[in-house]
Design a protein around this motif. Sequence first.
Motif, PDB file in Angstrom:
ATOM      1  N   ARG A   9      37.525  -8.853  30.956  1.00 45.47           N
ATOM      2  CA  ARG A   9      37.551  -8.023  29.742  1.00 45.47           C
ATOM      3  C   ARG A   9      38.527  -6.871  29.903  1.00 45.47           C
ATOM      4  O   ARG A   9      39.206  -6.473  28.959  1.00 45.47           O
ATOM      5  N   ALA A  10      38.573  -6.298  31.109  1.00 37.26           N
ATOM      6  CA  ALA A  10      39.375  -5.098  31.327  1.00 37.26           C
ATOM      7  C   ALA A  10      40.870  -5.370  31.276  1.00 37.26           C
ATOM      8  O   ALA A  10      41.654  -4.478  30.934  1.00 37.26           O
TER       9      ALA A  10
ATOM     10  N   GLU B 113      46.070 -10.207  32.585  1.00 39.82           N
ATOM     11  CA  GLU B 113      45.785 -11.049  33.738  1.00 39.82           C
ATOM     12  C   GLU B 113      45.027 -12.303  33.314  1.00 39.82           C
ATOM     13  O   GLU B 113      45.327 -13.418  33.755  1.00 39.82           O
ATOM     14  N   THR B 114      44.043 -12.134  32.436  1.00 40.26           N
ATOM     15  CA  THR B 114      43.207 -13.255  31.996  1.00 40.26           C
ATOM     16  C   THR B 114      44.034 -14.351  31.330  1.00 40.26           C
ATOM     17  O   THR B 114      43.803 -15.539  31.549  1.00 40.26           O
TER      18      THR B 114
ATOM     19  N   PRO C 227      39.564   0.887  30.672  1.00 45.57           N
ATOM     20  CA  PRO C 227      38.188   1.294  30.991  1.00 45.57           C
ATOM     21  C   PRO C 227      37.203   0.849  29.931  1.00 45.57           C
ATOM     22  O   PRO C 227      37.566   0.276  28.903  1.00 45.57           O
ATOM     23  N   GLY C 228      35.920   1.135  30.185  1.00 42.75           N
ATOM     24  CA  GLY C 228      34.864   0.888  29.213  1.00 42.75           C
ATOM     25  C   GLY C 228      33.933  -0.232  29.588  1.00 42.75           C
ATOM     26  O   GLY C 228      32.928  -0.461  28.915  1.00 42.75           O
ATOM     27  N   GLN C 229      34.226  -0.967  30.655  1.00 40.48           N
ATOM     28  CA  GLN C 229      33.368  -2.082  31.045  1.00 40.48           C
ATOM     29  C   GLN C 229      32.136  -1.598  31.809  1.00 40.48           C
ATOM     30  O   GLN C 229      31.070  -2.205  31.747  1.00 40.48           O
ATOM     31  N   ASN C 230      32.290  -0.509  32.546  1.00 38.25           N
ATOM     32  CA  ASN C 230      31.179   0.107  33.285  1.00 38.25           C
ATOM     33  C   ASN C 230      30.703   1.314  32.487  1.00 38.25           C
ATOM     34  O   ASN C 230      31.458   2.259  32.272  1.00 38.25           O
TER      35      ASN C 230
ATOM     36  N   VAL D 135      38.317  -5.553  20.502  1.00 35.32           N
ATOM     37  CA  VAL D 135      37.605  -6.586  21.257  1.00 35.32           C
ATOM     38  C   VAL D 135      36.512  -5.982  22.132  1.00 35.32           C
ATOM     39  O   VAL D 135      35.356  -6.438  22.113  1.00 35.32           O
ATOM     40  N   ASN D 136      36.843  -4.952  22.878  1.00 37.28           N
ATOM     41  CA  ASN D 136      35.910  -4.433  23.886  1.00 37.28           C
ATOM     42  C   ASN D 136      35.095  -3.242  23.428  1.00 37.28           C
ATOM     43  O   ASN D 136      34.202  -2.798  24.160  1.00 37.28           O
TER      44      ASN D 136
END
Length: 765
Positions: free
Chosen positions: A327-328, A332-333, A405-408, A496-497
């Motif tokens: 997600r971050a 890369e994904t 950021p924002g995943q944690n 998205v996130n």
Amino acid sequence: MVHRLLASVLALLLCGVAFAQAPVASPAISYTRDIQPIFTEKCVACHACNDAACQLNLGAGEGALRGASKVPVYQGERSIAVAPTRIFYDASGPEAWRRKGFYSVLDGQSNQAALMSRMLELGHSAPVVPNAKLPDSIKLGLNRENMCPLPGEFNAYASAHPQEGMPLGVTGLTDAQYQTVQRWLAAGAPVDQQPLKASPAEAAQIGQWEELLNRPGSTEALVARWLYEHLFLAHIYFTGGEPGHYFQWVRSRTPSGQPVDLIATRRPDDDPGTVFYYRLMPVQGVIVHKTHITYPMGPNKLARVKQLFYSGDWHATSLPGYGPRHRANPFETFAAIPAVARYQFMLDNAEYFVRTFIRGPVCRGQIATDVIRDQFWVMFQEPAHDKYITDAKYRGEATPLLAMPGQNDNVGSVLRLWLDYRDKRNQYEDLRRDAYADMPPPGWATLWAGNDNALLTIFRHFDSAAVNKGLIGDVPQTMWLFDYPLLERTYYQLAVNFDVYGNVAHQAQTRLYFDLIRNGAEVNFLRLMPADQRDKLLGDWYQEGGKVKMWLDYQKIDDDTPTGMVLNEKDPKRDFALKLLQRSGSLNAAPDPINRCTGAYCSRPNVSETFRNVEQSLSRLTSRPAAGLKVIDQLPEATMLRIQDGKGQRIVYSLLRNRAHTNVAFLLGESSRYLPGLDTLTIYPGVLSSYPNFMFNVPADQVEAFVQAMESAKDQPAFERIVQRWGVRRSNPQFWQFFHDLTSYIQETDPVEAGVLDMNRYENL
């Protein structure tokens, strides 16, 4: 025989009399036919989407049955994320919603009428005074603290708030509407739902798209995932489709040809947890403008997608997983997909992508929007001049630095996480600055000019924002230039996130990173300016405390490498803007003689003489600072101006207040950074906000008097006289006719974009 005939005639006459005198049974009330239209006219403007008061969504029968909740969706200070409650998505049916904490507004309890019935009765018994300003005791707007009383708490609410029945603080239901709804509620509030279904032509195209996105193979699955994550917010409409029919991409446990069994994840890039299929599902309920972000599909679009993603010689050898790391960093994904295909797909419909994060859920309140200026222009970098697209070595160096950021959402880790991601972003800015210094100087060819999505204008209206094609308004203070890494990061970070149900840590990280995104877009643009002028321009954008922010969080700009532009050294930004306008031709979808009058004629040539005179008069109010046009101090952010000639034609103009700031670099304390004497107005035909703050209704032959009154108004009492003469207050007996005429105007001028507007921000002037 005669006697029998007379007796028969007499009997028939008597039967006829008896039949005429018998009571006529009231026809059954249909929710779809009788009730939803009333809700759409009088309730949906406040009760729709995430920010519906008490989460009571009256845009569809499912919402009425779902009921209300005391838990607000937008609550920036919460330390723990709450469960999502998206209608048609996170639950289905009243019982499922009761398990999520929603309570009925339709069911009577303990010999008491339904909560909705009592709220409507309270409003009907204490109507607003026609055309009068509402009492100050009635709190309105986003900062209103909604009580959301349970049925057992209604009496206390009514006692404390006798003038706050429903609809709140506005001309209410007509007597006939009120009686219809009350009869329906008394009959048990039956809801007959008639879901929207695809037409045969739409179903055929849906089948083609679903077949494409569900093809087997790693390459096909990776492209499908990327497309889904970029279109999940879209209201899809089809070439040859039915007017008013829109569809959305979802993930389903069932394949094409079977009913959708929706997989409800918080984010579109969360693990679906099972085998799934990408499906197109009809958008149900009333279309409301604030979430109506449209995207066209048809044979040409299908061919374009195949050309971009399937014609090249590339293959995905494996599929990435799901989770915080993926997600971050979508770079890369999805690294296996050619970057040029990803970027070009976004450019083709750039307005859609910018709308997803400017008009999307993150931009609902002041803290979310005070990171951007009130009016600015947006451009995009040509793929052939984007080093991330053209240089594989550079792309490999940049990709690890583009994580977001924002995943944690650990509250205790916010500062550490923010500093880590800020430092990564600044390393990327250093890399980009040095890499572009070795490239040929940027010129006009640096700017993408593929279609009319190439030039956009963004307006911020304090706690909301809007995007429009074309260059609208006077030359703005700042401009943004998106390259692919910046556009993709902005989309993933803010659309998205972003989780509207997340906690303070998640939302703070999102907002803080958006500040870096804005700075990156500004710095990209500065590269077009003369090298020796860049520091001066940047200093104008970051006055006072903004200079501290530049020192703390931003990287040093390139003020040495020359530009390829030939610009006037005295005012290179304005010279660039004027040359951009000259060069843009049909790319500029919004010619604007009203705000950028360069001669004697300040109106559009393709309107009637009456409206040419109207626009000529209105142009006197534009591009003037508030220091010389004091009425600006009294105006809200987004006012609609409805002007009608004597022949029944009317045009709606948006009158937008552009607030000036010393800088927009901080999360709090916006009012301390205002420069009110530099505020200006933009006036442009069309409805340029989902959230009108007020409305004036002015006959065309009174526009000159209206403009003169605006020019001479120096204080609040003078503005009050303007409101009394031409204003459409919430208490106006024709309020709803005027308010919904704005939607009708969109329907007439740009029907695909039409939807019910929101009145939560309509002010009590």
